[in-house]
Scaffold this motif. Structure first.
Motif, PDB file in Angstrom:
ATOM      1  N   TRP A 254       0.828  -1.208   0.000  1.00 39.77           N
ATOM      2  CA  TRP A 254       0.000   0.000   0.000  1.00 39.77           C
ATOM      3  C   TRP A 254       0.861   1.256   0.000  1.00 39.77           C
ATOM      4  CZ3 TRP A 254       0.357   3.770   3.620  1.00 39.77           C
ATOM      5  CH2 TRP A 254       0.931   3.455   4.856  1.00 39.77           C
ATOM      6  N   PHE A 255       2.013   1.207   0.681  1.00 38.85           N
ATOM      7  CA  PHE A 255       2.907   2.356   0.768  1.00 38.85           C
ATOM      8  C   PHE A 255       3.567   2.606  -0.584  1.00 38.85           C
ATOM      9  CE2 PHE A 255       6.570   4.837   1.902  1.00 38.85           C
ATOM     10  CZ  PHE A 255       6.165   5.590   2.993  1.00 38.85           C
ATOM     11  N   VAL A 256       3.976   1.532  -1.248  1.00 33.51           N
ATOM     12  CA  VAL A 256       4.614   1.652  -2.564  1.00 33.51           C
ATOM     13  C   VAL A 256       3.629   2.248  -3.572  1.00 33.51           C
ATOM     14  CG1 VAL A 256       5.648   0.342  -4.456  1.00 33.51           C
ATOM     15  CG2 VAL A 256       6.210  -0.240  -2.090  1.00 33.51           C
ATOM     16  N   VAL A 257       2.362   1.857  -3.474  1.00 30.59           N
ATOM     17  CA  VAL A 257       1.335   2.393  -4.371  1.00 30.59           C
ATOM     18  C   VAL A 257       1.006   3.843  -4.014  1.00 30.59           C
ATOM     19  CG1 VAL A 257      -1.090   2.149  -5.055  1.00 30.59           C
ATOM     20  CG2 VAL A 257       0.363   0.120  -4.881  1.00 30.59           C
ATOM     21  N   ALA A 258       0.947   4.145  -2.729  1.00 28.29           N
ATOM     22  CA  ALA A 258       0.560   5.489  -2.287  1.00 28.29           C
ATOM     23  C   ALA A 258       1.631   6.540  -2.559  1.00 28.29           C
ATOM     24  CB  ALA A 258       0.236   5.462  -0.789  1.00 28.29           C
ATOM     25  N   THR A 259       2.892   6.133  -2.604  1.00 28.93           N
ATOM     26  CA  THR A 259       3.977   7.105  -2.772  1.00 28.93           C
ATOM     27  C   THR A 259       3.864   7.906  -4.070  1.00 28.93           C
ATOM     28  OG1 THR A 259       5.460   5.865  -1.339  1.00 28.93           O
ATOM     29  CG2 THR A 259       6.480   7.379  -2.893  1.00 28.93           C
ATOM     30  N   PRO A 260       3.751   7.266  -5.253  1.00 32.45           N
ATOM     31  CA  PRO A 260       3.633   8.088  -6.465  1.00 32.45           C
ATOM     32  C   PRO A 260       2.333   8.879  -6.526  1.00 32.45           C
ATOM     33  CG  PRO A 260       3.465   5.755  -7.014  1.00 32.45           C
ATOM     34  CD  PRO A 260       3.828   5.841  -5.564  1.00 32.45           C
ATOM     35  N   ILE A 261       1.272   8.340  -5.936  1.00 33.47           N
ATOM     36  CA  ILE A 261       0.003   9.077  -5.917  1.00 33.47           C
ATOM     37  C   ILE A 261       0.156  10.346  -5.083  1.00 33.47           C
ATOM     38  CG2 ILE A 261      -2.399   8.986  -5.120  1.00 33.47           C
ATOM     39  CD1 ILE A 261      -2.319   5.948  -5.823  1.00 33.47           C
ATOM     40  N   ALA A 262       0.775  10.224  -3.917  1.00 34.12           N
ATOM     41  CA  ALA A 262       0.994  11.396  -3.062  1.00 34.12           C
ATOM     42  C   ALA A 262       1.881  12.419  -3.753  1.00 34.12           C
ATOM     43  CB  ALA A 262       1.616  10.958  -1.728  1.00 34.12           C
TER      44      ALA A 262
END
Length: 144
Positions: free
Chosen positions: A119-127
């Motif tokens: 979830w963190f790996v996915v959220a990083t580029p979104i953020a």
């Protein structure tokens, strides 16, 4: 003709300076917010924060709040860095985009060094994208 060349050179220098200072500001903001997060949510006892291998083994033990604090730090770093770059470069959106890309690259590099939850790996580029978009809308004005 000479004044036009000087004006273009001045714009280019402001763009370069904006990107460089934007990246520096973004890194400082990221470091400060991450430091605050580590103070509020300290790592488990005996963990060496400078050793990526040690961090990888304890990532499952680190509380969710601490991971969110790091994600917030990366978001704010891109937001402040891209905003700074845009403002120094004379509200030129490209400066913020380049600074945001550089700061995201540092985050991606960290993701490759230390195993993070999916979830963190996915959220990083979104953020990072949301922060860059917000900085551009607030302080960037694309030039024709």
């Amino acid at each position: 003709m000479r004044k036009e060349i000087e004006a273009r050179l001045s714009e280019m220098l402001r763009l370069i300076l904006g990107v460089l200072l934007g990246v520096v500001v973004g890194m400082v903001v990221t470091g400060v917010v991450e430091g605050m997060g580590h103070t509020i949510f300290p790592p488990p006892p005996g963990v060496d924060l400078t050793d990526p291998a040690a961090l990888g083994t304890v990532m499952s033990k680190i509380p969710l709040e601490a991971k969110i604090a790091v994600l917030l730090a990366w978001f704010l770093g891109v937001l402040f860095g891209a905003s700074t770059a845009n403002l120094i470069a004379g509200r030129r959106a490209w400066a913020g985009r380049i600074a945001a890309l550089c700061l995201f690259a540092f985050s991606a590099w960290t993701l490759t060094l230390i195993p993070h939850p999916t979830w963190f790996v996915v959220a990083t580029p979104i953020a990072a994208l949301i922060a860059a978009f917000a900085a551009e809308k607030a302080f960037g004005r694309p030039r024709a």
